[in-house]
Write a protein that holds these residues in place. Sequence first.
Motif, mmCIF file in Angstrom:
data_model
loop_
_atom_site.group_PDB
_atom_site.id
_atom_site.type_symbol
_atom_site.label_atom_id
_atom_site.label_comp_id
_atom_site.label_asym_id
_atom_site.label_seq_id
_atom_site.Cartn_x
_atom_site.Cartn_y
_atom_site.Cartn_z
ATOM 1 N N TYR A 194 51.666 9.237 49.607
ATOM 2 C CA TYR A 194 52.070 9.918 50.840
ATOM 3 C C TYR A 194 51.231 11.180 51.026
ATOM 4 C CZ TYR A 194 55.242 11.909 54.378
ATOM 5 O OH TYR A 194 55.784 12.429 55.531
ATOM 6 N N VAL A 195 51.042 11.919 49.941
ATOM 7 C CA VAL A 195 50.233 13.138 50.011
ATOM 8 C C VAL A 195 48.812 12.795 50.462
ATOM 9 C CG1 VAL A 195 49.224 15.021 48.653
ATOM 10 C CG2 VAL A 195 51.616 14.379 48.312
ATOM 11 N N ARG A 196 48.249 11.731 49.882
ATOM 12 C CA ARG A 196 46.892 11.319 50.291
ATOM 13 C C ARG A 196 46.868 10.929 51.766
ATOM 14 N NH1 ARG A 196 46.051 10.137 44.774
ATOM 15 N NH2 ARG A 196 47.514 8.391 44.766
ATOM 16 N N TYR A 197 47.905 10.210 52.192
ATOM 17 C CA TYR A 197 47.993 9.801 53.601
ATOM 18 C C TYR A 197 48.065 11.026 54.518
ATOM 19 C CZ TYR A 197 50.024 7.739 57.830
ATOM 20 O OH TYR A 197 50.284 7.378 59.126
ATOM 21 N N LEU A 198 48.896 11.995 54.134
ATOM 22 C CA LEU A 198 49.016 13.211 54.947
ATOM 23 C C LEU A 198 47.672 13.923 55.064
ATOM 24 C CD1 LEU A 198 52.360 14.897 53.783
ATOM 25 C CD2 LEU A 198 51.936 13.625 55.893
ATOM 26 N N ILE A 199 46.981 14.016 53.949
ATOM 27 C CA ILE A 199 45.688 14.714 53.973
ATOM 28 C C ILE A 199 44.709 13.977 54.880
ATOM 29 C CG2 ILE A 199 43.673 15.359 52.574
ATOM 30 C CD1 ILE A 199 45.702 15.927 50.269
ATOM 31 N N SER A 200 44.714 12.645 54.828
ATOM 32 C CA SER A 200 43.770 11.912 55.679
ATOM 33 C C SER A 200 44.130 12.088 57.155
ATOM 34 C CB SER A 200 43.698 10.438 55.283
ATOM 35 O OG SER A 200 44.907 9.795 55.611
ATOM 36 N N GLU A 201 45.437 12.138 57.458
ATOM 37 C CA GLU A 201 45.839 12.355 58.851
ATOM 38 C C GLU A 201 45.531 13.788 59.300
ATOM 39 O OE1 GLU A 201 46.869 10.103 61.121
ATOM 40 O OE2 GLU A 201 46.463 8.632 59.558
ATOM 41 N N TYR A 202 45.694 14.722 58.386
ATOM 42 C CA TYR A 202 45.379 16.125 58.686
ATOM 43 C C TYR A 202 43.879 16.248 59.010
ATOM 44 C CZ TYR A 202 46.517 21.174 58.201
ATOM 45 O OH TYR A 202 46.756 22.503 58.422
ATOM 46 N N TYR A 203 43.096 15.558 58.214
ATOM 47 C CA TYR A 203 41.647 15.556 58.413
ATOM 48 C C TYR A 203 41.296 15.071 59.815
ATOM 49 C CZ TYR A 203 36.743 14.698 57.149
ATOM 50 O OH TYR A 203 35.376 14.715 57.087
ATOM 51 N N LYS A 204 41.960 14.000 60.257
ATOM 52 C CA LYS A 204 41.693 13.463 61.608
ATOM 53 C C LYS A 204 42.051 14.492 62.677
ATOM 54 C CE LYS A 204 42.862 8.747 60.358
ATOM 55 N NZ LYS A 204 43.992 7.805 60.453
ATOM 56 N N ILE A 205 43.180 15.165 62.483
ATOM 57 C CA ILE A 205 43.608 16.177 63.458
ATOM 58 C C ILE A 205 42.547 17.273 63.572
ATOM 59 C CG2 ILE A 205 45.285 18.038 63.870
ATOM 60 C CD1 ILE A 205 47.364 16.124 62.444
ATOM 61 N N LEU A 206 42.034 17.694 62.425
ATOM 62 C CA LEU A 206 41.051 18.784 62.436
ATOM 63 C C LEU A 206 39.731 18.336 63.056
ATOM 64 C CD1 LEU A 206 41.771 20.285 58.912
ATOM 65 C CD2 LEU A 206 42.393 21.262 61.116
ATOM 66 N N GLN A 207 39.464 17.044 62.989
ATOM 67 C CA GLN A 207 38.222 16.542 63.579
ATOM 68 C C GLN A 207 38.309 16.394 65.084
ATOM 69 O OE1 GLN A 207 37.721 13.017 61.140
ATOM 70 N NE2 GLN A 207 35.787 13.836 60.409
ATOM 71 N N VAL A 208 39.537 16.225 65.592
ATOM 72 C CA VAL A 208 39.728 16.009 67.025
ATOM 73 C C VAL A 208 39.154 17.170 67.828
ATOM 74 C CG1 VAL A 208 41.470 15.964 68.871
ATOM 75 C CG2 VAL A 208 41.743 14.524 66.848
ATOM 76 N N GLU A 209 39.458 18.367 67.358
ATOM 77 C CA GLU A 209 39.132 19.547 68.148
ATOM 78 C C GLU A 209 37.907 20.228 67.557
ATOM 79 O OE1 GLU A 209 38.581 21.693 70.680
ATOM 80 O OE2 GLU A 209 40.576 20.952 71.207
ATOM 81 N N HIS A 210 36.745 19.886 68.081
ATOM 82 C CA HIS A 210 35.526 20.394 67.463
ATOM 83 C C HIS A 210 35.311 21.878 67.711
ATOM 84 C CE1 HIS A 210 34.322 16.549 65.984
ATOM 85 N NE2 HIS A 210 34.610 16.017 67.162
ATOM 86 N N SER A 211 35.873 22.378 68.803
ATOM 87 C CA SER A 211 35.647 23.800 69.065
ATOM 88 C C SER A 211 36.571 24.667 68.210
ATOM 89 C CB SER A 211 35.867 24.103 70.549
ATOM 90 O OG SER A 211 37.203 23.847 70.894
ATOM 91 N N LEU A 212 37.462 24.014 67.481
ATOM 92 C CA LEU A 212 38.426 24.764 66.692
ATOM 93 C C LEU A 212 37.946 24.864 65.252
ATOM 94 C CD1 LEU A 212 41.264 25.883 67.262
ATOM 95 C CD2 LEU A 212 42.164 23.755 66.361
ATOM 96 N N LYS A 213 37.654 26.063 64.835
ATOM 97 C CA LYS A 213 37.226 26.235 63.447
ATOM 98 C C LYS A 213 38.302 27.027 62.731
ATOM 99 C CE LYS A 213 32.408 26.428 64.888
ATOM 100 N NZ LYS A 213 32.696 26.693 66.321
ATOM 101 N N PRO A 214 39.163 26.348 62.010
ATOM 102 C CA PRO A 214 40.275 27.071 61.401
ATOM 103 C C PRO A 214 39.776 28.111 60.402
ATOM 104 C CG PRO A 214 40.461 24.695 61.020
ATOM 105 C CD PRO A 214 39.139 24.932 61.649
ATOM 106 N N SER A 215 40.303 29.300 60.516
ATOM 107 C CA SER A 215 39.958 30.341 59.556
ATOM 108 C C SER A 215 40.915 30.296 58.387
ATOM 109 C CB SER A 215 40.065 31.715 60.214
ATOM 110 O OG SER A 215 39.631 31.675 61.534
ATOM 111 N N ILE A 216 42.138 29.962 58.678
ATOM 112 C CA ILE A 216 43.153 29.926 57.631
ATOM 113 C C ILE A 216 43.945 28.638 57.804
ATOM 114 C CG2 ILE A 216 45.131 31.087 56.599
ATOM 115 C CD1 ILE A 216 44.323 33.612 58.174
ATOM 116 N N LEU A 217 44.004 27.852 56.772
ATOM 117 C CA LEU A 217 44.881 26.688 56.774
ATOM 118 C C LEU A 217 45.965 26.972 55.762
ATOM 119 C CD1 LEU A 217 42.791 23.409 56.420
ATOM 120 C CD2 LEU A 217 44.041 24.181 58.413
#
Length: 277
Positions: A194-217
């Motif tokens: 489940y943890v691995r699945y969450l991380i892979s889904e989180y990764y997709k979310i972060l890729q969606v928005e290219h103009s968004l560069k998270p400074s703090i996660l």
Amino acid sequence: MAETPSAFFSAVVVTILAVLGGCSAPSEAARAFFVFGDSLVDNGNNNYLATTARADAPPYGIDSPSHRPSGRFSNGRNIPDIISEQLGAETTLPYLSPELRGEKLLVGANFASAGIGILNDTGIQFVNIIRINRQLQYFEEYQKKLSALIGASQAEMRVNQALVLITLGGNDFVNNYYLIPYSFRSRQFALPDYVRYLISEYYKILQVEHSLKPSILSSMLVHGCCSPERDWNSRFYSFCSSLFSVPNSCRGYMSSGPVELSSPGPARSAASRLSLP
Ligand SMILES: *[C@@H]1O[C@H](CO)[C@@H](O)[C@H](O)[C@H]1NC(C)=O
């Protein structure tokens, strides 16, 4: 966990302040600040929604200057407020606030909504909350408004230089996997998967928005020692006891901590830090 939760929490705050270190010069106009995520950072959006996930009643806000609930899931300020203060900026307004217009747009915006998670099915019991995809759509909408105010190139520059905080993941455990015994997700996945699945889904979310560069996660809080979770689920109770050996208190957050992101990419560095105790 040898350190006490409060020491840990202080460490989290110190890390955030360190992240902010380079940007608190008072003479410059403060950077814009954008906040995405769940109740740890929601500062009032859910008050505009028909949902039970809201902080609009006492004792929320009792230690704030007005002593009244503001929609923050806190007795007083929350982490985004502290960050804004360090930026030398006003607190960001909730994106749904009618006050967020004109010059206020320059400050940034808070898109967070209590109850949401990385997964779309997290928090379904709260019905009408702003899931992360929708938060990102609102961010697009925000950028159009900012462009209309200061022009496209200025707006782009302001967004690119902004500080971005994303706090997601805790609800995928408490309000999904562990919500009820034999929940759908807990039957579907063993915890490490489940943890691995969450991380892979989180990764997709972060890729969606290219103009968004998270400074703090920041994510992966464990609030298993708070009374609601202990009451709901004995698995939390034993986890809590083993962790703190003080089973009857609600102990703060245990988190992978804020992550200063650098190349090769946000999700990879986040993923390398995300682990369960
Ligand atoms: C979650 O919902 C959004 C919006 O409906 C959709 O675009 C996205 O693909 C969904 N994510 C998953 C993992 O199903």
